[in-house]
Design a protein around this motif. Structure first.
Motif, PDB file in Angstrom:
ATOM      1  N   ALA A  62      17.791  12.547  23.232  1.00 20.96           N
ATOM      2  CA  ALA A  62      18.372  13.312  22.316  1.00 20.96           C
ATOM      3  C   ALA A  62      17.985  12.706  21.063  1.00 20.96           C
ATOM      4  CB  ALA A  62      19.783  13.149  22.349  1.00 20.96           C
ATOM      5  N   HIS A  63      17.230  13.649  20.067  1.00 25.95           N
ATOM      6  CA  HIS A  63      16.638  12.899  18.788  1.00 25.95           C
ATOM      7  C   HIS A  63      16.992  13.964  17.780  1.00 25.95           C
ATOM      8  CE1 HIS A  63      13.511  15.389  20.554  1.00 25.95           C
ATOM      9  NE2 HIS A  63      12.995  15.345  19.401  1.00 25.95           N
ATOM     10  N   LEU A  64      16.790  13.399  16.668  1.00 27.78           N
ATOM     11  CA  LEU A  64      16.674  14.226  15.062  1.00 27.78           C
ATOM     12  C   LEU A  64      15.314  13.678  14.621  1.00 27.78           C
ATOM     13  CD1 LEU A  64      18.486  15.818  13.259  1.00 27.78           C
ATOM     14  CD2 LEU A  64      19.516  13.586  12.232  1.00 27.78           C
ATOM     15  N   ALA A  65      14.675  14.680  14.245  1.00 31.71           N
ATOM     16  CA  ALA A  65      13.218  14.600  13.595  1.00 31.71           C
ATOM     17  C   ALA A  65      12.922  15.443  12.503  1.00 31.71           C
ATOM     18  CB  ALA A  65      12.130  14.760  14.895  1.00 31.71           C
ATOM     19  N   PRO A  66      11.908  15.231  11.930  1.00 33.10           N
ATOM     20  CA  PRO A  66      11.255  16.106  10.655  1.00 33.10           C
ATOM     21  C   PRO A  66      10.497  17.094  11.416  1.00 33.10           C
ATOM     22  CG  PRO A  66       9.790  13.890  10.978  1.00 33.10           C
ATOM     23  CD  PRO A  66      11.121  13.795  11.887  1.00 33.10           C
ATOM     24  N   SER A  67      10.584  18.348  11.161  1.00 32.77           N
ATOM     25  CA  SER A  67       9.967  19.459  11.370  1.00 32.77           C
ATOM     26  C   SER A  67       8.275  19.387  10.857  1.00 32.77           C
ATOM     27  CB  SER A  67      10.469  20.909  11.167  1.00 32.77           C
ATOM     28  OG  SER A  67      10.628  21.174   9.653  1.00 32.77           O
ATOM     29  N   ARG A  68       8.427  18.608   9.684  1.00 30.78           N
ATOM     30  CA  ARG A  68       7.280  18.494   9.007  1.00 30.78           C
ATOM     31  C   ARG A  68       6.797  17.045   8.421  1.00 30.78           C
ATOM     32  NH1 ARG A  68       6.447  21.798   3.845  1.00 30.78           N
ATOM     33  NH2 ARG A  68       4.637  20.569   3.757  1.00 30.78           N
ATOM     34  N   ILE A  69       6.105  16.288   9.164  1.00 36.95           N
ATOM     35  CA  ILE A  69       5.901  14.721   8.864  1.00 36.95           C
ATOM     36  C   ILE A  69       5.284  14.682   7.579  1.00 36.95           C
ATOM     37  CG2 ILE A  69       4.815  12.684   9.908  1.00 36.95           C
ATOM     38  CD1 ILE A  69       4.663  13.951  12.362  1.00 36.95           C
ATOM     39  N   PRO A  70       5.958  13.894   6.686  1.00 37.11           N
ATOM     40  CA  PRO A  70       5.348  13.819   5.050  1.00 37.11           C
ATOM     41  C   PRO A  70       4.214  12.875   5.210  1.00 37.11           C
ATOM     42  CG  PRO A  70       7.689  13.017   5.331  1.00 37.11           C
ATOM     43  CD  PRO A  70       7.401  13.340   6.715  1.00 37.11           C
ATOM     44  N   PRO A  71       3.366  13.152   4.609  1.00 35.40           N
ATOM     45  CA  PRO A  71       1.763  12.454   4.747  1.00 35.40           C
ATOM     46  C   PRO A  71       2.234  10.654   4.206  1.00 35.40           C
ATOM     47  CG  PRO A  71       1.553  14.332   3.155  1.00 35.40           C
ATOM     48  CD  PRO A  71       2.900  14.186   3.470  1.00 35.40           C
ATOM     49  N   CYS A  72       3.217  10.435   3.384  1.00 39.43           N
ATOM     50  CA  CYS A  72       3.734   8.992   3.366  1.00 39.43           C
ATOM     51  C   CYS A  72       3.845   8.277   4.561  1.00 39.43           C
ATOM     52  CB  CYS A  72       4.523   8.873   2.268  1.00 39.43           C
ATOM     53  SG  CYS A  72       4.154   9.062   0.526  1.00 39.43           S
ATOM     54  N   LEU A  73       4.765   9.126   5.368  1.00 36.12           N
ATOM     55  CA  LEU A  73       5.059   8.527   6.727  1.00 36.12           C
ATOM     56  C   LEU A  73       4.078   8.258   7.676  1.00 36.12           C
ATOM     57  CD1 LEU A  73       7.394   7.512   8.765  1.00 36.12           C
ATOM     58  CD2 LEU A  73       7.811   9.816   9.259  1.00 36.12           C
ATOM     59  N   ARG A  74       3.037   9.456   7.886  1.00 38.17           N
ATOM     60  CA  ARG A  74       2.074   9.303   8.621  1.00 38.17           C
ATOM     61  C   ARG A  74       0.981   8.199   8.138  1.00 38.17           C
ATOM     62  NH1 ARG A  74       0.858  13.255  11.958  1.00 38.17           N
ATOM     63  NH2 ARG A  74       1.926  15.008  10.970  1.00 38.17           N
TER      64      ARG A  74
ATOM     65  N   GLU B 205       0.714  -1.319  -0.010  1.00 35.12           N
ATOM     66  CA  GLU B 205      -0.107  -0.004   0.091  1.00 35.12           C
ATOM     67  C   GLU B 205       0.712   1.411   0.158  1.00 35.12           C
ATOM     68  OE1 GLU B 205      -3.541  -0.015   1.146  1.00 35.12           O
ATOM     69  OE2 GLU B 205      -3.696  -2.034   0.680  1.00 35.12           O
ATOM     70  N   TRP B 206       2.131   1.188   0.204  1.00 38.62           N
ATOM     71  CA  TRP B 206       2.854   2.487   0.171  1.00 38.62           C
ATOM     72  C   TRP B 206       3.839   2.611  -0.773  1.00 38.62           C
ATOM     73  CZ3 TRP B 206       7.770   3.399   2.711  1.00 38.62           C
ATOM     74  CH2 TRP B 206       8.666   2.339   2.891  1.00 38.62           C
ATOM     75  N   THR B 207       4.175   3.907  -0.942  1.00 34.44           N
ATOM     76  CA  THR B 207       5.349   4.314  -1.937  1.00 34.44           C
ATOM     77  C   THR B 207       6.488   4.958  -1.382  1.00 34.44           C
ATOM     78  OG1 THR B 207       4.265   6.450  -2.103  1.00 34.44           O
ATOM     79  CG2 THR B 207       3.479   4.736  -3.740  1.00 34.44           C
ATOM     80  N   ASP B 208       7.568   4.896  -1.878  1.00 36.59           N
ATOM     81  CA  ASP B 208       8.856   5.633  -1.728  1.00 36.59           C
ATOM     82  C   ASP B 208       8.516   7.018  -1.196  1.00 36.59           C
ATOM     83  OD1 ASP B 208       9.195   6.614  -3.970  1.00 36.59           O
ATOM     84  OD2 ASP B 208      10.700   4.886  -4.515  1.00 36.59           O
TER      85      ASP B 208
END
Length: 190
Positions: free
Chosen positions: A96-108, A76-79
């Motif tokens: 301590a972490h590294l994260a996206p400031s905006r969550i891509p719709p595909c990741l969500r 069901e998912w695409t790269d």
């Protein structure tokens, strides 16, 4: 060999984005920008990942169900590309972490689909709001994130099912599923 009495009856599993060697190297270079003063402990290189869905207490006889879940979701998912551009410390827990400031719709979407399928199959999972991140270290509540760094672009092309092998401190990858290539973007006017 473990006797049947010493074998665990449940497993600690998680679906994750697992970095390839080039991405793992970039994560390690970023991790080296932090000042790891005791009691802070950096995450070992071999354990760097981004969790999609954490499932603790999965009955051993349900491992096949977890693998089938990965297989079903992979159709069901695409790269996509993930931009890790926010470094911080969660004071509560000292992560301590590294994260996206905006969550891509595909990741969500892949997280939501995994959670919905796990619920449908009766697998236990962490239902807290999703906060995607790469854990760079623990006990880091007194650390300060680097003031400036180059964001890391992670080309996400697959996801994995991992077992956290209790008592050993190691992770075992149990399955890997590739994404489907994203459809080419139309080029306006060409």
């Amino acid at each position: 060999m473990l006797s049947s009495a010493s074998r665990p009856s449940t497993l600690r599993l998680f679906f994750a984005l697992w970095p390839d060697s080039a991405m793992r190297d970039r994560l390690c270079r970023h991790q080296a920008l932090w000042s790891w003063e005791p009691p802070a402990r950096p995450t070992p290189e071999s354990k760097l990942h981004l969790t999609l869905l954490f499932m603790d207490g999965v009955p051993v006889d349900q491992l096949g169900v977890a693998r089938e879940l990965g297989e079903a979701v992979s159709r069901e998912w695409t790269d996509f590309d993930l931009l890790l551009d926010r470094a911080a410390v969660w004071r509560q827990g000292g992560i301590a972490h590294l994260a996206p400031s905006r969550i891509p719709p595909c990741l969500r979407d892949v997280h939501a689909t995994l959670a919905a399928q796990a619920a449908r199959c009766g697998l236990p999972f962490d239902a807290r709001p999703y906060a995607p991140h790469v854990t760079l270290g623990r006990r880091a509540d007194r650390l300060t994130a680097p003031a400036a760094f180059s964001p890391l672009r992670w080309p996400v092309r697959d996801f994995v099912l991992v077992q956290s092998v209790l008592g050993t401190g190691r992770y075992a990858v149990l399955g890997r599923w590739p994404s489907h290539p994203s459809p080419p973007r139309e080029r306006g006017g060409e």
